[in-house]
Write an enzyme that holds these catalytic residues in place. Structure first.
Site: not given
Ligand code: BMA
Length: 865
Positions: A462
């Site tokens: 991300e």
């Molecule tokens: C996603 C992951 C984590 C996070 C999760 C919940 O996007 O990549 O970084 O813990 O969401 O928010």
């Protein structure tokens, strides 16, 4: 030359005739230094015994110097630990079997993180990356007896705060809970090559530990040794596999009579060899060989995950010098990204066969990594396979997992999507730091490359979507255009150049993708290109039903939170005052904070009636999570082949907490994990209501066509058939097919939609298994559920009981639990129809009387106010 050929032929003939070379290899000898360790706080004098591999928090725990940080609010009381320096020390002799060698080396497989190492008072290493492996030549430094090895761990906070303070801008690191650590806004995690989640995450505590987290090994060898092996399937023919093995040899001096031979340990047959010259230092020797009728490695659902055990022998002047074993699989893996009329595909092809990826995201199994056992890994992998997964994504805020983890994935046919360890942050990727990252990448790509489970390397989690869509780019530009340019250049150097090249050079044809999600260098995510993270429902912008209508070529993330069940909650929040969602203990174990609870509550009340009391609320959040994610999983599968993968967030927890996980920290299955079993089965029957019509789909992941019979029955709450529809269905291999599409009104006549349940049942011709699914025509809160009388019939069996449940009226989300016990029901959270008893098994050590007394059964209706 002639001479060499002759020798090769002689060796070939001898080994084929004899089967195995019998000589015991001298080779490299290893000994783990895991004894006699002690530790102290650097500015105090008292030594205490230490466990190695281990970390300082668990050593402090063992000595009763801190309290369990996972219990209630204890995490707060250990925040001093990361501001201190720690010293570890042991004394060792060269083991008798290792005496008299020419070369000695100490290998530190994991030092967390800033560590100065001294051997007999002399500094031999300064380490600054917990993900790297640090070999140090100590041939001239070792004594036969009484070597003192000391490792000084600097506080990562003390080392990195000056770096933070020196910069006129700051790197984004949104999950770094610096406030909890008493550092105010100083988010320093991005400077350390250390697991991101140690600094806290939205499902994890802030426990910034230090220590010798992986083994320290003493190695010795004489003239030459095999340093590394890399087996690569180059080509699969109809009945053959062309394989190359690259052997890395470390030689003390040059030699012109070296022979490298490879044997299949299972058949005891010789498979290939080469004659070569060796130069002094590191040599890379390639051995090409062909396997006839190769047993291919397949992922779960497509075939057997066949493995080969190869042994490679190195001889110099006809004398066996070293030998090394390697387990690997024969397979080819591709990530197919081809332009098509909709955009661009994103799917995996294993041995030439298209794979629909079904799985979940994986985070580290504990905050204190060395206490994760092989049994813990095994449970996670078994639980993944039990619900028909074929892929796990090892997410970038954790660690490159231990070898044992990947071994288990190999053996169980789980493909691995492997992130590099960068997540939701920006990193100062230039100069020494970028070189450190490059070396970390090489270490880990090389370590993992013989695992056939490895399907893709991914640059980060991300970071790119954050740059483009979370306002990061604009923020930096607003501060100073030059900052934005500098940070974006660092980003591009790291993910589009350095990591890409490492994968290209070392990963043996395993593909690379720069980020997850990823569409192109200019755009983070698109619905019709690349992989996508869909968080629109969780963040509250969309209703649960949006899961049904979202599209992507590959969902690498989506998810919904729930609480662990009461038995788990009681382990971290046992006091009466804790038993409230807003209590300090519960809030401490909800790292999404008030926001997260509000989201859960909003969706809960949108879909269900109000829960009665704390325990029922916990249970209902699990039903909510499971119902929501089920909608998504089924929609993604119906969307095949446009969509070719569905990985929900997340399969595990690193401590007991409210989170998106389908199994809690203790491995207990939440409702979601039970639901995944149906949703990821090789055949899925999927009824779905859309705009007043009922569609029923059948989706097959089988590689052969399927013929079968679909029956759709509309039941009322008492189990009476209101209507039924039958269809003969023919599915092509790997197909998703809409079989029926009818107006709901026609199907249910004068019945109210809240008074009926749709039951779909598909049976493949000449098979016994029923693939079934239920669907509701209105929201759960509009369903007219009656109070059910459910009577269990209990029979003892080995290690537990068999229980048969019957009901007098339709019962939604039947949940069984035993108070305070460790137990496992092989079915739970299911729907029960009158006249259709369900039999399940439970593992427990309770006596029949105790079991009967303790068994609690609850339905969704019972949980309502
Ligand atoms: C996603 C992951 C984590 C996070 C999760 C919940 O996007 O990549 O970084 O813990 O969401 O928010």
């Amino acid at each position: 030359m002639f001479n060499k050929l002759r020798i090769a032929v002689v060796i070939f003939i001898t080994t084929v005739l004899v089967g195995v070379v019998t000589a015991t290899p001298t080779g490299m000898v290893q000994s783990e230094l895991n004894k006699g360790w002690r530790f102290r706080q650097a500015r105090l004098q008292q030594w205490r015994t230490a466990t190695v591999p281990g970390v300082v928090h668990t050593d402090l725990l063992d000595h009763g110097l801190i309290e369990d940080p996972f219990f209630r609010l204890n995490e707060r009381s250990v925040q001093w630990v990361d501001k201190e320096d720690w010293v570890y020390e042991t004394t060792f002799d060269i083991p008798a079997k290792m005496l008299g060698y020419k070369n000695y080396r100490l290998v530190f497989n994991g030092l967390d993180t800033y560590a100065d190492v001294e051997l007999n008072g002399e500094k031999i290493l300064s380490a600054d990356n917990m993900f790297r492996r640090w070999p140090v030549d100590v041939s001239q430094k070792l004594k036969e007896r009484g070597n003192v090895l000391q490792i000084y761990f600097h506080s990562p906070i003390k080392i990195d705060i000056p770096k933070w303070e020196a910069l006129p801008y700051h790197y984004e690191a949104g999950n770094d809970q610096s406030q909890n650590g008493g550092l105010f806004g100083k988010q320093v995690s991005i400077f350390a090559r250390k697991a991101g989640y140690h600094y806290g995450w939205d499902w994890g505590p802030r426990l910034v530990t230090s220590g010798i987290w992986r083994s320290v090994v003493l190695e010795s060898w004489n003239d030459a040794c095999i340093e590394d092996l890399a087996f690569q399937t180059q080509q699969l023919g109809k009945r053959t596999a062309q394989v190359v093995c690259e052997v890395e040899i470390n030689s003390e001096k040059s030699a012109d009579e070296a022979n490298v031979s490879i044997f299949d340990e299972n058949t005891k047959m010789f498979v290939g060899s080469t004659i070569c010259d060796l130069k002094q230092g590191i040599n890379h020797i390639k051995v090409n060989f062909k396997l006839n009728n190769p047993r291919l490695w397949w992922c779960n659902g497509l075939g057997e995950p066949e493995l080969y055990d190869f042994r490679v022998e190195l001889s110099i002047n006809n004398k066996l010098v070293d030998s090394r074993k390697q387990t690997t699989g024969i397979r080819t893996i591709e990530l197919v990204r081809e332009n098509d009329k909709e955009g661009q595909s994103f799917y995996f092809r294993l041995n030439g066969v298209r794979v629909f990826a079904k799985g979940a995201n994986y985070i580290p199994s504990d905050n204190f990594l060395p206490r994760v056992t092989i049994a813990d890994y095994k449970k996670t992998i078994d639980d993944a396979v039990a619900v028909h997964m074929n892929m796990l994504r090892v997410w970038g805020g954790g660690i490159y997992e231990n070898d044992e983890f990947y071994d288990l994935c190999d053996r169980n046919g789980l493909l691995i999507w492997q992130d590099f360890m960068f997540a939701c942050s920006l990193y100062p990727a230039e100069g020494e730091m970028l070189e450190n990252i490059r070396l970390e990448a090489i270490d880990n790509v090389k370590r993992m490359r013989n695992h056939p489970s490895l399907a893709v390397w991914c640059g980060n989690n991300e970071n790119q979507t954050a740059w483009f869509s979370w306002g990061w780019k604009e923020n930096y530009e607003r501060q100073n255009k030059a900052y934005a340019e500098k940070i974006w250049k660092q980003y591009c150097d790291q993910y589009f150049d350095v990591l890409d090249k490492v994968v290209d050079e070392y990963a043996l044809n395993v593909p690379y993708t720069p980020s997850s999600p990823f569409a192109s260098k200019e755009v983070a995510q698109e619905k019709n290109i690349g992989d996508r993270h869909f968080w629109g429902v969780w963040t509250g912008a969309f209703p649960i039903s949006a899961y049904r209508d979202e599209h992507s070529r590959f969902f690498s993330e989506y998810g919904f939170q729930s609480f662990p069940e009461i038995q788990t909650v009681k382990r971290y929040a046992p006091e009466q005052e804790d038993q409230d969602l807003l209590s300090d203990a519960m809030m401490w174990h909800q790292r999404g904070g008030k926001n997260a609870n509000e989201r859960i509550y909003k969706h809960l009340l949108n879909e269900y009636q109000e829960p009665k009391g704390f325990e029922n609320l916990l249970y209902m959040t699990q039903i909510l999570q499971a119902d929501a994610v089920k909608i998504a999983m089924e929609a993604h599968r119906r969307d095949k082949p446009y969509c070719m993968g569905t990985l929900y967030w997340q399969i595990n927890d690193c401590w007991p907490v409210a989170s998106w996980s389908s199994r809690d920290y203790y491995g207990r299955w939440k409702a979601l994990h039970y639901f995944v079993k149906n949703a990821f089965d090789d055949i899925l029957v999927s009824p779905v209501e859309r705009n007043g019509r009922l569609e029923v789909w059948v989706i097959s992941d089988r590689q052969q066509p399927v013929k079968g019979k679909l029956e759709i029955i509309i039941y009322d709450m008492k189990g009476k058939r209101v209507n039924n529809v039958t269809r003969n269905v023919r599915l092509k291999a790997d197909e998703s097919l809409k079989v029926t599409d009818q107006a709901v009104k026609e199907l249910i006549g004068n019945y109210a939609p809240g008074d009926v349940v749709v039951y779909a049942d598909f049976v493949v011709q000449n098979e016994k298994k029923h693939y079934t699914n239920n669907c509701f025509l209105v929201k759960q809160k509009e369903m007219n559920y009656q109070e059910a009388v459910i009577d269990p019939v209990i029979e003892p069996k080995e290690y537990g009981f068999r229980v048969t449940l019957r009901t007098n009226t339709f019962a939604r989300g039947v949940f069984m639990e035993l108070k305070g016990q460790d137990y496992f029901f092989n079915k739970n959270f299911f729907d029960l129809f009158p006249g259709h008893p369900v039999t399940l098994e439970v593992e427990t050590s309770l006596s029949p009387q105790e079991f009967e007394k303790q068994l609690c059964i609850k339905t969704l209706r019972d949980a309502y106010k």
